[in-house]
Write a protein that holds these residues in place. Structure first.
Motif, short mmCIF file in Angstrom:
data_model
loop_
_atom_site.label_atom_id
_atom_site.label_comp_id
_atom_site.label_asym_id
_atom_site.label_seq_id
_atom_site.Cartn_x
_atom_site.Cartn_y
_atom_site.Cartn_z
N SER A 37 0.85 -1.18 0.00
CA SER A 37 0.00 0.00 0.00
C SER A 37 0.88 1.23 0.00
CB SER A 37 -0.89 0.00 1.24
OG SER A 37 -1.67 1.17 1.28
N SER A 38 0.59 2.17 -0.88
CA SER A 38 1.36 3.40 -0.98
C SER A 38 1.30 4.17 0.34
CB SER A 38 0.82 4.28 -2.11
OG SER A 38 1.44 5.54 -2.10
N THR A 39 2.41 4.79 0.69
CA THR A 39 2.42 5.61 1.91
C THR A 39 1.90 7.01 1.64
OG1 THR A 39 4.70 6.32 1.55
CG2 THR A 39 4.36 4.34 2.89
N SER A 40 1.74 7.37 0.36
CA SER A 40 1.34 8.75 0.05
C SER A 40 0.01 8.87 -0.70
CB SER A 40 2.43 9.44 -0.76
OG SER A 40 2.64 8.76 -1.97
N ILE A 41 -0.43 7.82 -1.38
CA ILE A 41 -1.66 7.89 -2.16
C ILE A 41 -2.66 6.88 -1.62
CG2 ILE A 41 -2.68 7.69 -4.46
CD1 ILE A 41 0.12 8.30 -5.60
N HIS A 42 -3.77 7.36 -1.14
CA HIS A 42 -4.80 6.50 -0.57
C HIS A 42 -5.31 5.51 -1.63
CE1 HIS A 42 -8.01 5.26 2.07
NE2 HIS A 42 -8.91 5.55 1.14
N ASN A 43 -5.43 4.27 -1.27
CA ASN A 43 -5.94 3.19 -2.13
C ASN A 43 -5.05 2.89 -3.33
OD1 ASN A 43 -8.14 2.56 -0.54
ND2 ASN A 43 -9.45 4.06 -1.53
N ASP A 44 -3.78 3.27 -3.30
CA ASP A 44 -2.82 2.88 -4.34
C ASP A 44 -2.19 1.57 -3.89
OD1 ASP A 44 -0.96 2.62 -6.37
OD2 ASP A 44 0.35 4.22 -5.62
N LEU A 45 -2.67 0.47 -4.46
CA LEU A 45 -2.21 -0.86 -4.05
C LEU A 45 -1.42 -1.51 -5.17
CD1 LEU A 45 -5.51 -2.13 -2.38
CD2 LEU A 45 -3.50 -1.14 -1.26
N GLN A 46 -0.40 -2.23 -4.78
CA GLN A 46 0.46 -2.95 -5.70
C GLN A 46 0.58 -4.38 -5.20
OE1 GLN A 46 5.02 -2.64 -7.44
NE2 GLN A 46 4.36 -1.10 -6.03
N LEU A 47 0.59 -5.31 -6.13
CA LEU A 47 0.76 -6.72 -5.78
C LEU A 47 2.05 -7.21 -6.43
CD1 LEU A 47 -0.53 -9.16 -4.32
CD2 LEU A 47 -1.65 -9.72 -6.49
N LEU A 48 2.95 -7.73 -5.63
CA LEU A 48 4.20 -8.30 -6.13
C LEU A 48 4.08 -9.82 -6.16
CD1 LEU A 48 6.92 -6.32 -4.11
CD2 LEU A 48 5.99 -5.80 -6.38
N ASP A 49 4.48 -10.41 -7.27
CA ASP A 49 4.62 -11.87 -7.37
C ASP A 49 6.11 -12.14 -7.20
OD1 ASP A 49 4.94 -14.52 -8.08
OD2 ASP A 49 3.66 -14.39 -9.86
N VAL A 50 6.46 -12.67 -6.03
CA VAL A 50 7.86 -12.93 -5.72
C VAL A 50 8.18 -14.42 -5.78
CG1 VAL A 50 8.14 -10.80 -4.41
CG2 VAL A 50 7.41 -12.87 -3.22
#
Length: 169
Positions: A31-44
């Motif tokens: 979850s972004s620390t600066s933009i509300h509801n900016d979510l990223q999913l990493l496939d590691v």
């Protein structure tokens, strides 16, 4: 050791569905620390991406614990072939020290799959304050040129890792 990381962005329900559809993968939700509801999913998982339109990064270098938890700092830079050698030497000097900076769990140098002159310095810290302290330290000084000069197309993004139960559906 994995050789690549894939990333996608989306809403919580969409990212949750991707995880549900791929239970054999190791995902990290950010979850972004600066933009509300900016979510990223990493496939590691290191496997071919499970995402429809992934951003895929080849891992050029890694040092750390592979814990995938904490404060994520993505620093994006564009370099010439000669500058890549200098950047790699700076990374080598930083990581050849007896210890990584205090609070640094993992350091990755990533190359966007289709952009060989770009690098992403991904650092994963225990706390955002650990990163802030490093930014004021002597070991960070060799990297200031990338963020302070306009010559490297520098930009960055900060995220925190979320556990699956930490966001509501």
């Amino acid at each position: 050791m994995i050789s690549k990381i894939s990333s996608t962005f989306g809403s919580w329900p969409v990212l949750k569905q991707i995880e549900k559809n791929n239970p054999d993968r190791h995902f990290v939700t950010l979850s972004s620390t600066s933009i509300h509801n900016d979510l990223q999913l990493l496939d590691v998982s290191g496997r071919p991406s499970a995402f429809a339109n992934p951003l895929t990064y080849l891992i050029q270098f890694h040092k750390g614990k592979l814990e995938w938890n904490g404060f994520y700092r993505f620093s994006f830079i564009t370099l010439s072939k000669e500058e890549i050698k200098v950047f790699d030497a700076k990374i080598s000097q930083l990581t050849n020290a007896n210890q990584l900076p205090i609070g640094l769990n993992d350091l990755f140098v990533l190359q966007p799959e289709k952009r060989p002159n770009e690098r992403v310095l991904l650092t994963i810290w225990q706390l955002d304050s650990d990163y802030a302290i490093w930014r004021r330290s002597a070991s960070y000084a060799p990297f200031k040129i990338y963020s302070d000069s306009g010559a490297y197309n520098y930009h960055d993004a900060n995220y925190t890792a979320y556990q699956l139960h930490s966001l509501s559906s």
